[in-house]
Structures are given as C-alpha cells and as structure tokens.
Motif scaffolding. Structure first.
Motif, mmCIF file in Angstrom:
data_model
loop_
_atom_site.group_PDB
_atom_site.id
_atom_site.type_symbol
_atom_site.label_atom_id
_atom_site.label_comp_id
_atom_site.label_asym_id
_atom_site.label_seq_id
_atom_site.Cartn_x
_atom_site.Cartn_y
_atom_site.Cartn_z
ATOM 1 N N PRO A 119 0.830 -1.212 0.000
ATOM 2 C CA PRO A 119 0.000 0.000 0.000
ATOM 3 C C PRO A 119 0.865 1.263 0.000
ATOM 4 O O PRO A 119 1.963 1.284 0.567
ATOM 5 C CB PRO A 119 -0.805 -0.115 1.304
ATOM 6 N N HIS A 120 0.352 2.300 -0.651
ATOM 7 C CA HIS A 120 1.069 3.577 -0.745
ATOM 8 C C HIS A 120 0.418 4.568 0.226
ATOM 9 O O HIS A 120 -0.743 4.933 0.069
ATOM 10 C CB HIS A 120 0.995 4.119 -2.171
ATOM 11 N N THR A 137 0.731 23.977 12.830
ATOM 12 C CA THR A 137 1.103 22.893 11.920
ATOM 13 C C THR A 137 0.281 21.649 12.223
ATOM 14 O O THR A 137 0.149 21.254 13.384
ATOM 15 C CB THR A 137 2.600 22.563 12.042
ATOM 16 N N GLU A 138 -0.273 21.057 11.173
ATOM 17 C CA GLU A 138 -1.012 19.805 11.315
ATOM 18 C C GLU A 138 -0.714 18.905 10.116
ATOM 19 O O GLU A 138 -0.278 19.386 9.058
ATOM 20 C CB GLU A 138 -2.518 20.044 11.414
ATOM 21 N N THR A 139 -0.953 17.603 10.285
ATOM 22 C CA THR A 139 -0.702 16.634 9.226
ATOM 23 C C THR A 139 -1.949 15.800 8.948
ATOM 24 O O THR A 139 -2.857 15.711 9.783
ATOM 25 C CB THR A 139 0.452 15.690 9.587
ATOM 26 N N ALA A 140 -1.967 15.186 7.778
ATOM 27 C CA ALA A 140 -3.027 14.229 7.419
ATOM 28 C C ALA A 140 -2.442 13.257 6.416
ATOM 29 O O ALA A 140 -1.540 13.608 5.642
ATOM 30 C CB ALA A 140 -4.240 14.941 6.837
ATOM 31 N N GLU A 141 -2.938 12.033 6.422
ATOM 32 C CA GLU A 141 -2.415 11.029 5.502
ATOM 33 C C GLU A 141 -3.541 10.369 4.719
ATOM 34 O O GLU A 141 -4.709 10.418 5.105
ATOM 35 C CB GLU A 141 -1.615 9.965 6.251
ATOM 36 N N ALA A 142 -3.146 9.762 3.610
ATOM 37 C CA ALA A 142 -4.090 8.986 2.797
ATOM 38 C C ALA A 142 -3.358 7.747 2.294
ATOM 39 O O ALA A 142 -2.159 7.787 2.015
ATOM 40 C CB ALA A 142 -4.608 9.806 1.623
ATOM 41 N N THR A 143 -4.088 6.640 2.203
ATOM 42 C CA THR A 143 -3.501 5.374 1.758
ATOM 43 C C THR A 143 -4.226 4.871 0.521
ATOM 44 O O THR A 143 -5.457 4.924 0.446
ATOM 45 C CB THR A 143 -3.575 4.312 2.878
ATOM 46 N N VAL A 144 -3.435 4.390 -0.438
ATOM 47 C CA VAL A 144 -3.976 3.783 -1.654
ATOM 48 C C VAL A 144 -3.549 2.316 -1.667
ATOM 49 O O VAL A 144 -2.375 1.994 -1.442
ATOM 50 C CB VAL A 144 -3.463 4.497 -2.916
ATOM 51 N N TRP A 145 -4.513 1.419 -1.915
ATOM 52 C CA TRP A 145 -4.233 -0.011 -1.994
ATOM 53 C C TRP A 145 -4.183 -0.438 -3.463
ATOM 54 O O TRP A 145 -4.690 0.256 -4.356
ATOM 55 C CB TRP A 145 -5.300 -0.803 -1.261
#
Length: 220
Positions: A119-120, A137-145
C-alpha cells in the motif's frame, strides 16, 4: 476591540461641583492585557480512487486546511512526504489567507504503481501563520491499496507439414506463448498431451521470462 497582543490602558476623568460650584476632579487608569492566542488548523486528505491495479493508475489527492482559530491565518506551506512541496502542483498554492471558520481545498493527481502490492501511504503537512507570525502545523495522511492483476497468456501451436504418408514422416511443431497480461511473466511449464514435458525437446525450454506484450516461441 484589540485583536493584537499587548497591554492597553485607558484613563477615566471625573469632575464634580458642590453647591457653590467649586469643582473637584480626579482620574483613574486601568490596564488590560490582551494575550496572544496561537492559531489552530485542521488538515484532511483523501485519495480518489483508493484502490488501483498493481500495474498503475491515476489517483487524485484532495487536501483541505480549515482555520479553527479566532483570527485569519495565512497558509505558509503545504508539503507532502512523497511528492514534496505541493505549491504549483495541481491546483495547490500557498500564501493565501484563510478566514475564520473557513477552509482552503486543493487537489493534485499522481500515477501510482506497486508490483509488490505494498500500500502507498503519504502524509501532507500544512503550516499556517497568524498576523503575529505564530505557526500552526497539522498533518493528514491517505492510503492507496493495489489490486493484484492475474497474468494472462495465449498459446498457439502449429504443425508443419500437416499431412504425412501413412508410412510416417517428420513433423515440426511450433509453440508460441504470447503474454497478453499487464505485467511480465515467467514460463513455468510446457507440456504436450502426447510428447510430455517439452522442456529440453528441440528448442523448447522453461524458466524463460516473457515481457508484457511479448511472446516466446520454440519448436520440436
């Protein structure tokens, strides 16, 4: 109303008179300190689609930065740990103001592949500043399968000649294995219903790699 941090004072002056109209005056001052409140933001990130074939596909990422503080902020930077500075990629820019309780949204598109089906996941970091240059400052992530793409082949076999006398004769068989799938494959076995395992017969061999859109040919 004071929106900048600091100490502010004001003075009241009072004048009175008695019944002989003699005046009396006095003053009093008070100070109010306006504390600096740091800005706050939230960040959200989505990937569309969230699943692509292992051989690759386009994914559009959307990033939303919401100003949850009590004053406007300026978006200073938008950085992705895989794709770098996002300003100038897709519709993303930095340097713009985000009003109180409003959001800034942008998107960009990337092509992702993963033959290993890993997964990316990528993380975006947003930094915004208030008028005193205090950062948030804040972060967020997303995942691609990735979906496993099964291999596909097409086999053809010809005989030359196709007609023999009843007393017999030599026939040369040609076998062609075409890779019609979307990734490279390896020829594991080549078996004939009459002549058995063809590995080592004529020019035929197994263990051969066949690239995408390519073919392997042998004869015996």
């Amino acid at each position: 109303t004071h929106t900048d941090a600091g100490t502010y004072s004001n003075t009241a002056t009072v004048t009175v008179m008695d019944d002989e109209e003699n005046p009396a005056s006095d003053t009093a001052s008070a100070q109010v300190t306006v504390a600096d409140v740091p800005p706050t933001i939230t960040v959200a990130k989505t990937a569309n689609p969230s699943v692509v074939p292992e051989t690759g596909g386009e994914v559009t990422y959307s990033v939303t930065v919401t100003n949850t503080s009590a004053e406007p902020v300026t978006l200073g930077s938008l950085i992705d740990d895989r794709f770098g500075h996002l300003s100038g990629q897709g519709t993303c820019t930095t340097g713009g103001d985000i009003a109180v309780a409003t959001s800034y949204t942008c998107s960009f598109t990337k092509t992702l592949t993963s033959p290993s089906l890993t997964p990316h996941t990528n993380v975006v970091t947003a930094t915004a500043y208030d008028d005193e240059e205090n950062p948030a400052t804040e972060t967020a992530e997303a995942t691609v399968w990735f979906d496993d793409e099964p291999p596909a082949i097409e086999v053809t076999k010809t005989a030359s000649p196709t007609t023999l006398p009843e007393t017999g004769g030599d026939v040369t068989y040609t076998v062609v294995v075409a890779n019609t799938g979307s990734e490279d494959v390896t020829l594991q076995s080549l078996t004939d219903s009459v002549f058995g395992d063809l590995n080592g017969q004529g020019t035929c061999a197994t263990g051969v790699a066949i690239a995408e859109d390519d073919s392997y040919s042998c004869e015996f």
